[in-house]
Structure formats: structure tokens, C-alpha cells
Write a protein that holds these residues in place. Structure first.
Motif, mmCIF file in Angstrom:
data_model
loop_
_atom_site.group_PDB
_atom_site.id
_atom_site.type_symbol
_atom_site.label_atom_id
_atom_site.label_comp_id
_atom_site.label_asym_id
_atom_site.label_seq_id
_atom_site.Cartn_x
_atom_site.Cartn_y
_atom_site.Cartn_z
ATOM 1 N N GLN A 40 0.802 -1.107 0.057
ATOM 2 C CA GLN A 40 -0.003 -0.073 -0.051
ATOM 3 C C GLN A 40 0.807 1.428 0.050
ATOM 4 O O GLN A 40 0.360 2.375 -0.395
ATOM 5 N N SER A 41 2.097 1.147 0.363
ATOM 6 C CA SER A 41 3.025 2.220 0.526
ATOM 7 C C SER A 41 3.710 2.756 -0.919
ATOM 8 O O SER A 41 4.529 3.541 -0.722
ATOM 9 N N THR A 42 3.335 1.864 -2.026
ATOM 10 C CA THR A 42 3.952 2.119 -3.091
ATOM 11 C C THR A 42 3.929 3.494 -3.710
ATOM 12 O O THR A 42 5.063 4.119 -4.101
ATOM 13 N N GLY A 43 2.912 4.207 -3.609
ATOM 14 C CA GLY A 43 2.622 5.591 -3.797
ATOM 15 C C GLY A 43 3.761 6.668 -3.195
ATOM 16 O O GLY A 43 4.234 7.420 -3.763
ATOM 17 N N LEU A 44 3.666 6.512 -1.853
ATOM 18 C CA LEU A 44 4.455 7.175 -1.006
ATOM 19 C C LEU A 44 6.021 7.065 -1.316
ATOM 20 O O LEU A 44 6.679 8.042 -1.149
ATOM 21 N N ARG A 45 6.405 5.676 -1.472
ATOM 22 C CA ARG A 45 7.805 5.437 -1.630
ATOM 23 C C ARG A 45 8.195 6.110 -3.000
ATOM 24 O O ARG A 45 9.141 6.587 -3.208
ATOM 25 N N THR A 46 7.369 6.106 -4.168
ATOM 26 C CA THR A 46 7.531 6.721 -5.321
ATOM 27 C C THR A 46 7.721 7.935 -5.316
ATOM 28 O O THR A 46 8.771 8.584 -5.844
ATOM 29 N N ARG A 47 7.123 8.668 -4.534
ATOM 30 C CA ARG A 47 6.836 10.228 -4.391
ATOM 31 C C ARG A 47 8.280 10.655 -3.747
ATOM 32 O O ARG A 47 8.872 11.560 -4.096
ATOM 33 N N GLU A 48 8.579 9.779 -2.827
ATOM 34 C CA GLU A 48 9.967 10.116 -1.854
ATOM 35 C C GLU A 48 11.004 9.967 -2.782
ATOM 36 O O GLU A 48 12.101 10.886 -2.790
ATOM 37 N N THR A 49 11.238 8.945 -3.632
ATOM 38 C CA THR A 49 12.360 8.875 -4.513
ATOM 39 C C THR A 49 12.408 10.176 -5.557
ATOM 40 O O THR A 49 13.477 10.733 -5.979
ATOM 41 N N GLU A 50 10.996 10.480 -6.065
ATOM 42 C CA GLU A 50 11.165 11.749 -6.829
ATOM 43 C C GLU A 50 11.563 12.907 -6.089
ATOM 44 O O GLU A 50 12.064 13.735 -6.704
ATOM 45 N N ARG A 51 11.004 13.137 -4.752
ATOM 46 C CA ARG A 51 11.475 14.147 -4.099
ATOM 47 C C ARG A 51 13.004 14.167 -3.896
ATOM 48 O O ARG A 51 13.743 15.405 -3.928
ATOM 49 N N ILE A 52 13.774 13.214 -3.779
ATOM 50 C CA ILE A 52 15.150 13.190 -3.652
ATOM 51 C C ILE A 52 15.774 13.527 -4.824
ATOM 52 O O ILE A 52 16.605 14.252 -5.011
ATOM 53 N N GLY A 53 15.003 12.943 -5.838
ATOM 54 C CA GLY A 53 15.842 13.479 -7.276
ATOM 55 C C GLY A 53 15.607 14.863 -7.572
ATOM 56 O O GLY A 53 16.527 15.697 -8.010
ATOM 57 N N ALA A 54 14.409 15.344 -7.199
ATOM 58 C CA ALA A 54 14.086 16.968 -7.341
ATOM 59 C C ALA A 54 15.446 17.599 -6.650
ATOM 60 O O ALA A 54 15.771 18.559 -7.182
ATOM 61 N N ALA A 55 15.514 17.329 -5.265
ATOM 62 C CA ALA A 55 16.439 18.060 -4.524
ATOM 63 C C ALA A 55 17.938 17.772 -5.308
ATOM 64 O O ALA A 55 18.633 18.852 -5.163
ATOM 65 N N SER A 56 18.019 16.662 -5.647
ATOM 66 C CA SER A 56 19.639 16.623 -6.328
ATOM 67 C C SER A 56 19.764 17.499 -7.468
ATOM 68 O O SER A 56 21.037 18.226 -7.520
ATOM 69 N N VAL A 57 18.802 17.390 -8.495
ATOM 70 C CA VAL A 57 18.942 18.416 -9.547
ATOM 71 C C VAL A 57 18.779 19.656 -9.424
ATOM 72 O O VAL A 57 19.244 20.664 -10.205
ATOM 73 N N THR A 58 18.313 20.258 -8.285
ATOM 74 C CA THR A 58 17.804 21.481 -8.054
ATOM 75 C C THR A 58 18.805 22.318 -7.192
ATOM 76 O O THR A 58 18.782 23.449 -6.886
ATOM 77 N N GLY A 59 19.928 21.410 -6.670
ATOM 78 C CA GLY A 59 20.898 21.995 -5.747
ATOM 79 C C GLY A 59 20.135 22.199 -4.239
ATOM 80 O O GLY A 59 20.498 23.011 -3.608
ATOM 81 N N GLY A 60 19.157 21.437 -4.037
ATOM 82 C CA GLY A 60 18.278 21.639 -2.975
ATOM 83 C C GLY A 60 18.611 20.269 -1.781
ATOM 84 O O GLY A 60 17.644 20.039 -1.137
ATOM 85 N N LEU A 61 19.707 19.567 -1.897
ATOM 86 C CA LEU A 61 19.922 18.678 -1.060
ATOM 87 C C LEU A 61 20.071 19.319 0.633
ATOM 88 O O LEU A 61 19.737 18.478 1.507
ATOM 89 N N ASP A 62 20.321 20.138 0.827
ATOM 90 C CA ASP A 62 20.408 21.029 2.277
ATOM 91 C C ASP A 62 18.930 20.910 2.669
ATOM 92 O O ASP A 62 18.658 20.694 3.860
ATOM 93 N N VAL A 63 17.952 21.514 1.779
ATOM 94 C CA VAL A 63 16.724 21.610 1.924
ATOM 95 C C VAL A 63 15.921 20.121 2.330
ATOM 96 O O VAL A 63 15.329 19.936 3.355
ATOM 97 N N LEU A 64 16.489 19.322 1.586
ATOM 98 C CA LEU A 64 15.875 17.785 1.866
ATOM 99 C C LEU A 64 16.178 17.400 3.122
ATOM 100 O O LEU A 64 15.621 16.902 3.784
ATOM 101 N N LEU A 65 17.756 17.273 3.357
ATOM 102 C CA LEU A 65 18.155 16.860 4.844
ATOM 103 C C LEU A 65 17.573 17.543 5.824
ATOM 104 O O LEU A 65 17.627 17.278 6.890
ATOM 105 N N SER A 66 17.362 19.038 5.633
ATOM 106 C CA SER A 66 16.793 19.571 6.825
ATOM 107 C C SER A 66 15.256 19.317 7.057
ATOM 108 O O SER A 66 14.778 19.719 8.006
ATOM 109 N N ASN A 67 14.676 18.680 6.329
ATOM 110 C CA ASN A 67 13.261 18.002 6.185
ATOM 111 C C ASN A 67 13.013 16.621 6.368
ATOM 112 O O ASN A 67 12.212 15.854 6.042
ATOM 113 N N LEU A 68 14.240 15.953 6.866
ATOM 114 C CA LEU A 68 14.464 14.656 6.433
ATOM 115 C C LEU A 68 13.393 13.872 7.631
ATOM 116 O O LEU A 68 12.863 12.940 7.334
#
Length: 330
Positions: free
Chosen positions: A150-178
Motif C-alpha cells: 500500500q505504501s508504493t505511491g508514497l515511496r515513489t513520491r519520496e524517490t521523486e522528491r530526492i531526485g528533485a533535490a539532487s537536480v535543483t541543488g536543494g539537498l540541504d533543504v531535503l536534509l533539513s526536512n528529513l
């Protein structure tokens, strides 16, 4: 910083190599720890009942002494987490193949010399104890497998969130909201830990492991020579526990800004086309002042807004970085 935090010195985030690992066994072990009396993981009561009711009573009683509210006394040979992507069936078979000698060596690593008191009885009859432990894991997985699916959708969204942070230089934002048990500042990730220490990442990659267990779950290994990995609650976990269908529907089409920083903080950033007061932000969110303040403090820590007291008001304003993030991801 609190002395009860382990420090992972990441260095320049521009050079950080980061990946995501779907690891159902890591989540399952977290759930079993909570069910059997180990440190609280913030697991939803319904999930706790589901797992607890699935466990054979005799097997659960045999394993129970290895857990208390401060720690879980389990050697690594009994807790395969599947970070490398091994199928769950293979990991369960791996536990079933543990020999008494391997178990004894694992317990020795927990506490050199005399075995910890809870283990002394188990090590007198290791084969029988191992059979009971394997029963617990197999029964727990059978009950948990539908939750993981049942968690497939949330896990897919999380992978996309991490990808968005990587390509936009937002890893510090991601880690601040981990997670609520992690904080990022000054190129360092601070992880809540009963036995804190400090370690340098150097040139190792980081593997993130979204956990589908409890809102307070936290598991990490910073000592492997070829990488570090961090387990944290997948965003949206509470909604999944309350309504699995609704959680996956929300995960279908989030915008990139929401993916990166979450819906409440994205709404705040978008509302700050012009400076605003904390009261107006709370009104815009239809939330209490404490909720608005909490999220604004987190946005400020990520360098996306500034907060300034003007008379009796606290004024909130987007920074140039916040402007750029809204423009890029909206």
C-alpha cells in the motif's frame, strides 16, 4: 547542538552522491522492535495490533527478553535490512540459515565477555531459540506485506522528491526536512542517538532508506567502508496508516516544490510573494500560530525565508534563494 546527536560530517553537498533504497526488511525490523517492547517507533496503533496479532505466542515470548524501551539486543546476523535490494524471501532464508556458532559470535560483538543477561538462556538452547525467532519474522512479514504494498505511491513520491533535490541543488533543504530526529546545519547531519559519536563521510555515497513503520523510526549505519545509509520515516506515513487509498491518491501528482519541502511549507513559500506577518501566514494555512511558527522556523533554517520582529509582529519574507526555488519548481 544537543550532545545526544551523532554527527555525520557531509562536507560539500555539491559533491554528495545520494541514492534511494526500497528496503522492506528495514521497516519490518523497526515494527517488530516496537511490537516486542523495544524503543518506541511511533507506529500507528492499528499496525501494531496487526503485527502483534500475527505473532505465534510461544515464539514471541521466547524473543521478548531481548527488547526493552531503551534498546533492542539483536546482533547484525539477525537483522538483515536489505539495503542492497535482496528479496525479502532471501533475507528470511538468510536468518533461517544462521548457525549457533554465528549467533554466539554476533552476541559476543554486542557485549564482549559475559553475554548480556537476556541472551544467556537463549544461548543455552540456540537452535530452538533461532527457530522461534524465524517464526516471529516470517509471521510478521506475512502480516506486514500488504502494508508495504500500500505504501508504493508514497515511496515513489519520496524517490521523486530526492531526485528533485539532487537536480535543483536543494539537498540541504531535503536534509533539513528529513525527519524530526535529524537536523542539518553547517555541512553536518545531526542524528538523534543514545550513544552519540562523530564521523566524516569523506568520499562515500549516502543511501537513503524511507521507512514504512513509525513516525519516530530512525536507523542508520555510518561505519561501512563503501557507503553510509540512513533510514527515516517516509513522508505521508500518518495518512497512509489512516487511509491507504487516500495516501496513494495524494502521491499520484504532487508538484515539485511540494515534493521537496512538503505541502505546508510549499504553501507558505508561495504565499510570501510579499512579506507577511506570522498571523497572516497562520490564517492562510488555516492553522494555529504554533504550527505556522514551527514550519517557518524550518524554512528559515534552510535559508528560504527570514524572520524579523517588528514591534509586536514577526515578519516573514522569502530570501532570494526561496524566490529562486519557487520559480524553478512551480
Amino acid at each position: 547542538m544537543s550532545p545526544r546527536h551523532t554527527e555525520l560530517v557531509l562536507g560539500d553537498l555539491g559533491r554528495l552522491r545520494i541514492s534511494v533504497a526500497p528496503a522492506p526488511m528495514a521497516s519490518l525490523v523497526s515494527l517488530v522492535v516496537d511490537v516486542l517492547g523495544g524503543p518506541r517507533q511511533g507506529v500507528a496503533p492499528e499496525w501494531l495490533r496487526t503485527i502483534r496479532d500475527s505473532l505465534p505466542g510461544d515464539a514471541a515470548q521466547a524473543v521478548l527478553p531481548m527488547f526493552d524501551r531503551t534498546r533492542a539486543l539483536l546482533p547484525d546476523c539477525l537483522t538483515p535490512l536489505g539495503i542492497n535490494g535482496e528479496p525479502v524471501a532471501d533475507q528470511l532464508a538468510q536468518v533461517a540459515d544462521v548457525t549457533p556458532d554465528v549467533l554466539s559470535e554476533g552476541v559476543e560483538q554486542l557485549q564482549p565477555g559475559e553475554p548480556p543477561l537476556p541472551w544467556r538462556g537463549a544461548l543455552r538452547r540456540p537452535t530452538q531459540w533461532l527457530e522461534q525467532y524465524v517464526k516471529v519474522l516470517n509471521a510478521a512479514w506475512e502480516a506486514y506485506a500488504p502494508i508495504w504494498k500500500q505504501s508504493t505511491g508514497l515511496r515513489t513520491r519520496e524517490t521523486e522528491r530526492i531526485g528533485a533535490a539532487s537536480v535543483t541543488g536543494g539537498l540541504d533543504v531535503l536534509l533539513s526536512n528529513l525527519s524530526r530526529r535529524a537536523r542539518y546545519a553547517d555541512r553536518t547531519l545531526y542524528l538523534s542517538d543514545r550513544h552519540p559519536y562523530r564521523v566524516e563521510l569523506n568520499d562515500r555515497p549516502v543511501t537513503l532508506v524511507p521507512l514504512v513503520s513509525g513516525t519516530s523510526a530512525s536507523v542508520f549505519n555510518l561505519d561501512e567502508p563503501d557507503r553510509v545509509w540512513l533510514g527515516y520515516p517516509v513522508p505521508g506515513l500518518t495518512r497512509l496508516a489512516d487511509s491507504p487509498g487516500a495516501a496513494n491518491h495524494i502521491a499520484d501528482s504532487p508538484d515539485n516544490l511540494t515534493l521537496l519541502i512538503g505541502p505546508i511549507r510549499a504553501a507558505i513559500l508561495r504565499a510570501l510573494d510579499h512579506p507577511s506577518s506570522m498571523g497572516r501566514i497562520a490564517e492562510h494555512l488555516n492553522a494555529g500560530p504554533s504550527t505556522a511558527t514551527y514550519h517557518c522556523v524550518q524554512l528559515a533554517a534552510a535559508g528560504l525565508v527570514t524572520r524579523q520582529r517588528v514591534g509586536r509582529e514577526v515578519r516573514i519574507q522569502r530570501t532570494p534563494r526561496g524566490d529562486a526555488l519557487v520559480d524553478l519548481l512551480s
